[in-house]
Design a protein around this motif. Structure first.
Motif, PDB file in Angstrom:
ATOM      1  N   HIS A 156       9.180  -0.631  -5.836  1.00 38.89           N
ATOM      2  CA  HIS A 156       8.103  -1.618  -5.898  1.00 38.89           C
ATOM      3  C   HIS A 156       7.225  -1.357  -7.124  1.00 38.89           C
ATOM      4  O   HIS A 156       6.873  -2.275  -7.877  1.00 38.89           O
ATOM      5  CB  HIS A 156       7.279  -1.555  -4.605  1.00 38.89           C
ATOM      6  CG  HIS A 156       6.268  -2.639  -4.490  1.00 38.89           C
ATOM      7  ND1 HIS A 156       5.023  -2.548  -5.069  1.00 38.89           N
ATOM      8  CD2 HIS A 156       6.312  -3.855  -3.891  1.00 38.89           C
ATOM      9  CE1 HIS A 156       4.334  -3.656  -4.821  1.00 38.89           C
ATOM     10  NE2 HIS A 156       5.095  -4.466  -4.105  1.00 38.89           N
ATOM     11  N   ALA A 157       6.870  -0.091  -7.336  1.00 41.90           N
ATOM     12  CA  ALA A 157       5.977   0.265  -8.451  1.00 41.90           C
ATOM     13  C   ALA A 157       6.658  -0.006  -9.800  1.00 41.90           C
ATOM     14  O   ALA A 157       6.010  -0.485 -10.741  1.00 41.90           O
ATOM     15  CB  ALA A 157       5.582   1.740  -8.350  1.00 41.90           C
ATOM     16  N   GLU A 184       0.861  -1.196   0.000  1.00 45.24           N
ATOM     17  CA  GLU A 184       0.000   0.000   0.000  1.00 45.24           C
ATOM     18  C   GLU A 184       0.898   1.247   0.000  1.00 45.24           C
ATOM     19  O   GLU A 184       1.719   1.424   0.906  1.00 45.24           O
ATOM     20  CB  GLU A 184      -0.872  -0.015   1.259  1.00 45.24           C
ATOM     21  CG  GLU A 184      -2.158   0.738   1.034  1.00 45.24           C
ATOM     22  CD  GLU A 184      -3.167   0.425   2.128  1.00 45.24           C
ATOM     23  OE1 GLU A 184      -3.560   1.376   2.799  1.00 45.24           O
ATOM     24  OE2 GLU A 184      -3.491  -0.760   2.305  1.00 45.24           O
ATOM     25  N   TYR A 185       0.757   2.055  -1.051  1.00 44.74           N
ATOM     26  CA  TYR A 185       1.654   3.194  -1.179  1.00 44.74           C
ATOM     27  C   TYR A 185       1.186   4.400  -0.353  1.00 44.74           C
ATOM     28  O   TYR A 185       0.004   4.721  -0.320  1.00 44.74           O
ATOM     29  CB  TYR A 185       1.751   3.614  -2.651  1.00 44.74           C
ATOM     30  CG  TYR A 185       2.270   2.532  -3.572  1.00 44.74           C
ATOM     31  CD1 TYR A 185       3.431   1.831  -3.273  1.00 44.74           C
ATOM     32  CD2 TYR A 185       1.604   2.221  -4.755  1.00 44.74           C
ATOM     33  CE1 TYR A 185       3.917   0.844  -4.125  1.00 44.74           C
ATOM     34  CE2 TYR A 185       2.083   1.231  -5.618  1.00 44.74           C
ATOM     35  CZ  TYR A 185       3.241   0.552  -5.296  1.00 44.74           C
ATOM     36  OH  TYR A 185       3.717  -0.422  -6.139  1.00 44.74           O
ATOM     37  N   GLN A 186       2.151   5.076   0.302  1.00 40.58           N
ATOM     38  CA  GLN A 186       1.859   6.287   1.080  1.00 40.58           C
ATOM     39  C   GLN A 186       2.380   7.549   0.376  1.00 40.58           C
ATOM     40  O   GLN A 186       1.871   8.639   0.593  1.00 40.58           O
ATOM     41  CB  GLN A 186       2.549   6.225   2.462  1.00 40.58           C
ATOM     42  CG  GLN A 186       2.271   4.961   3.263  1.00 40.58           C
ATOM     43  CD  GLN A 186       0.800   4.813   3.583  1.00 40.58           C
ATOM     44  OE1 GLN A 186       0.120   5.806   3.864  1.00 40.58           O
ATOM     45  NE2 GLN A 186       0.286   3.588   3.526  1.00 40.58           N
ATOM     46  N   THR A 187       3.408   7.387  -0.446  1.00 38.46           N
ATOM     47  CA  THR A 187       4.105   8.570  -0.975  1.00 38.46           C
ATOM     48  C   THR A 187       4.051   8.662  -2.501  1.00 38.46           C
ATOM     49  O   THR A 187       4.596   9.611  -3.075  1.00 38.46           O
ATOM     50  CB  THR A 187       5.590   8.545  -0.555  1.00 38.46           C
ATOM     51  OG1 THR A 187       6.203   7.401  -1.166  1.00 38.46           O
ATOM     52  CG2 THR A 187       5.754   8.441   0.942  1.00 38.46           C
ATOM     53  N   ILE A 188       3.484   7.650  -3.116  1.00 38.03           N
ATOM     54  CA  ILE A 188       3.316   7.654  -4.580  1.00 38.03           C
ATOM     55  C   ILE A 188       1.948   7.057  -4.879  1.00 38.03           C
ATOM     56  O   ILE A 188       1.281   6.536  -3.969  1.00 38.03           O
ATOM     57  CB  ILE A 188       4.388   6.802  -5.315  1.00 38.03           C
ATOM     58  CG1 ILE A 188       4.249   5.312  -4.931  1.00 38.03           C
ATOM     59  CG2 ILE A 188       5.788   7.298  -5.040  1.00 38.03           C
ATOM     60  CD1 ILE A 188       4.995   4.379  -5.884  1.00 38.03           C
ATOM     61  N   SER A 189       1.535   7.119  -6.145  1.00 32.20           N
ATOM     62  CA  SER A 189       0.397   6.295  -6.545  1.00 32.20           C
ATOM     63  C   SER A 189       0.747   5.638  -7.868  1.00 32.20           C
ATOM     64  O   SER A 189       1.576   6.157  -8.633  1.00 32.20           O
ATOM     65  CB  SER A 189      -0.881   7.127  -6.655  1.00 32.20           C
ATOM     66  OG  SER A 189      -0.799   7.986  -7.764  1.00 32.20           O
ATOM     67  N   GLU A 243       8.948   2.588  -2.291  1.00 30.03           N
ATOM     68  CA  GLU A 243       7.676   2.459  -3.009  1.00 30.03           C
ATOM     69  C   GLU A 243       7.873   2.582  -4.526  1.00 30.03           C
ATOM     70  O   GLU A 243       7.240   1.872  -5.299  1.00 30.03           O
ATOM     71  CB  GLU A 243       6.686   3.504  -2.490  1.00 30.03           C
ATOM     72  CG  GLU A 243       6.298   3.231  -1.044  1.00 30.03           C
ATOM     73  CD  GLU A 243       5.220   4.169  -0.502  1.00 30.03           C
ATOM     74  OE1 GLU A 243       4.855   4.008   0.665  1.00 30.03           O
ATOM     75  OE2 GLU A 243       4.740   5.053  -1.241  1.00 30.03           O
ATOM     76  N   GLU A 299      11.452   5.944   2.247  1.00 32.56           N
ATOM     77  CA  GLU A 299      10.182   5.228   2.064  1.00 32.56           C
ATOM     78  C   GLU A 299       9.671   5.390   0.613  1.00 32.56           C
ATOM     79  O   GLU A 299       9.218   4.430  -0.020  1.00 32.56           O
ATOM     80  CB  GLU A 299       9.137   5.791   3.043  1.00 32.56           C
ATOM     81  CG  GLU A 299       7.790   5.111   2.952  1.00 32.56           C
ATOM     82  CD  GLU A 299       6.694   5.861   3.727  1.00 32.56           C
ATOM     83  OE1 GLU A 299       6.871   7.062   4.013  1.00 32.56           O
ATOM     84  OE2 GLU A 299       5.658   5.228   4.025  1.00 32.56           O
ATOM     85  N   MET A 300       9.783   6.610   0.116  1.00 30.68           N
ATOM     86  CA  MET A 300       9.333   6.875  -1.249  1.00 30.68           C
ATOM     87  C   MET A 300      10.166   6.079  -2.258  1.00 30.68           C
ATOM     88  O   MET A 300       9.633   5.506  -3.212  1.00 30.68           O
ATOM     89  CB  MET A 300       9.448   8.369  -1.526  1.00 30.68           C
ATOM     90  CG  MET A 300       8.826   8.817  -2.815  1.00 30.68           C
ATOM     91  SD  MET A 300       8.827  10.631  -2.725  1.00 30.68           S
ATOM     92  CE  MET A 300       8.323  11.049  -4.341  1.00 30.68           C
TER      93      MET A 300
END
Ligand code: T3D
Length: 261
Positions: free
Chosen positions: A38-39, A2-7, A35, A31-32
Motif C-alpha cells: 500500500h505504501a 492505517e499502518y500497524q507495522t510500518i510508517s 502495508e 500484514e506488513m
C-alpha cells in the motif's frame, strides 16, 4: 490505510518508509507485506514524491520472514504462495519504481530482509549492520531476488559463500564486495541518507528513472539491444523540461532548478 507495522511520511519530495516491528527486528508478516504494498503504491502515485527512503525502526533493519508464523500452523505453509503473493512483487516493485530508492540499513539485515535492501538502488549501511543470507540455516534458499542479485553484485564465489554458509557479512565488507554503495558510522546514517534523498528529490527525476531502467535492463540485454535502448531513452530524456533547464543552468553558471518533468 492505517499502518500497524510500518510508517510512511512524505515531505520535501521524499517518501520515508520505516519498517516498524522493532521487537521482532522488523521481521515480515503478511500484514506488513500488505502495508508495504500500500505504501509503495502511495509513494509511486504521489506526484510530489521524487525519492523513496527505506529503513527500519530500532536496532535491526529486517530479520526476514517472521518465523513465529511458521510454527503456529499445524499444516505446512506453501512458501511458494508466499513468494508469489509477497516477496516476488516486493522485489519487482522496488526495482521497477520510477524514482530512486535509497535503503538506510540501520542494523542486521537477514534472509529476505537482506535481499530487500539489495533490491534498492543505493544502499548505505551503518558500520554495525550485518547482511546474513540466513536461509540455509532453516533449509530454505535465498529469495526476494537473492539468487539473482548476489552473483550479479558480488560475483559467483561470494554469492555461493554467503548463501551456502549463511555467515554474517559486515557493512564494510559488503561495500568492498560491491553489494552496497557504502558503509558509514552509525551516528551518520540518518543524516547521510536524508541528505542524499533530498538531493535526489531535487534532481532530474525522469532522467534518473530512465537511467535506472537502462541499468536494470542491461543485465538481460546484449550490447546491440542495450545501445538501442540508450538511444530511445536518451531521445526521451532529451525532450524533458529538466534537460532543457540543466543545459540552460550550466550555460548561465547557476544551479539548475529541476521540476522532475
Ligand atoms: O513464507 C515465507 O515468508 C517464506 C519466505 C522466507 C524468507 C526468509 O526471510 S527466511 C529467513 C528468515 N529469517 C531468519 O532466519 C533470521 C532469524 N533471525 C536471526 O537469525 C537472528 O535473530 C538475527 C541474526 C537476525 C539477529 O540476531 P540477534 O542476536 O541480534 O537478535 P535475536 O536475539 O536473535 O532477536 C531479537 C528478537 O527478535 C528475538 O525475540 P525475543 O527473544 O527478544 O523475544 C528474536 O526471536 C526475534 N526475531 C529475530 N528474527 C526473527 C525474530 N522473530 C521472528 N522472526 C524472525 N525472523
Amino acid at each position: 490505510m492505517e499502518y500497524q507495522t510500518i510508517s510512511l511520511g512524505i515531505s520535501k519530495g521524499v517518501a520515508r518508509l520505516v519498517l516498524n516491528r522493532p521487537d521482532r527486528l522488523n521481521a515480515f508478516t503478511p500484514e506488513m507485506h500488505e502495508e508495504i504494498r500500500h505504501a509503495l503504491t502511495a509513494a509511486q502515485t504521489d506526484k510530489s514524491v521524487r525519492c523513496l527512503l527505506l529503513t527500519g525502526a530500532g536496532r535491526g533493519f529486517c530479520a526476514g520472514a517472521d518465523l513465529t508464523a511458521f510454527s503456529e500452523n499445524d499444516e505446512p505453509i506453501d512458501l511458494g504462495d508466499a513468494l508469489d503473493r509477497d516477496y516476488n512483487p516486493l522485489a519487482q516493485t522496488i526495482m521497477g519504481m520510477n524514482i530512486p530508492v535509497i535503503c538506510a540499513v540501520n542494523g542486521v539485515a537477514a534472509g529476505a530482509g537482506a535481499n530487500l535492501a539489495l533490491c534498492c538502488d543505493i544502499v548505505v549501511a551503518a558500520k554495525s549492520a550485518l547482511f546474513i543470507q540466513a536461509f540455509c540455516k532453516i533449509g530454505l534458499i535465498p529469495d526476494c531476488a537473492g539468487t539473482w542479485l548476489l552473483p550479479r553484485l558480488a560475483g559467483h564465489a561470494r554469492a555461493m559463500g554467503m548463501a551456502l554458509l549463511g555467515e554474517p557479512v559486515n557493512a564494510e565488507q559488503a561495500a568492498d564486495w560491491g553489494l552496497i554503495w557504502k558503509a558509514v558510522d552509525d551516528e551518520e546514517l540518518i543524516e547521510t541518507t536524508e541528505k542524499m534523498a533530498q538531493h535526489l528529490a531535487s534532481q532530474a527525476t525522469v532522467g534518473l528513472a530512465y537511467t535506472k531502467r537502462a541499468i536494470h535492463q542491461s543485465w538481460q540485454n546484449p550490447l546491440t539491444e542495450q545501445l538501442s535502448l540508450e538511444r530511445d531513452l536518451q531521445r526521451a530524456a532529451g525532450k524533458t523540461e529538466d534537460h532543457v533547464e540543466g543545459v540552460k543552468a550550466f550555460l548561465d553558471k547557476r544551479k539548475a532548478e529541476f521540476k522532475g518533468q
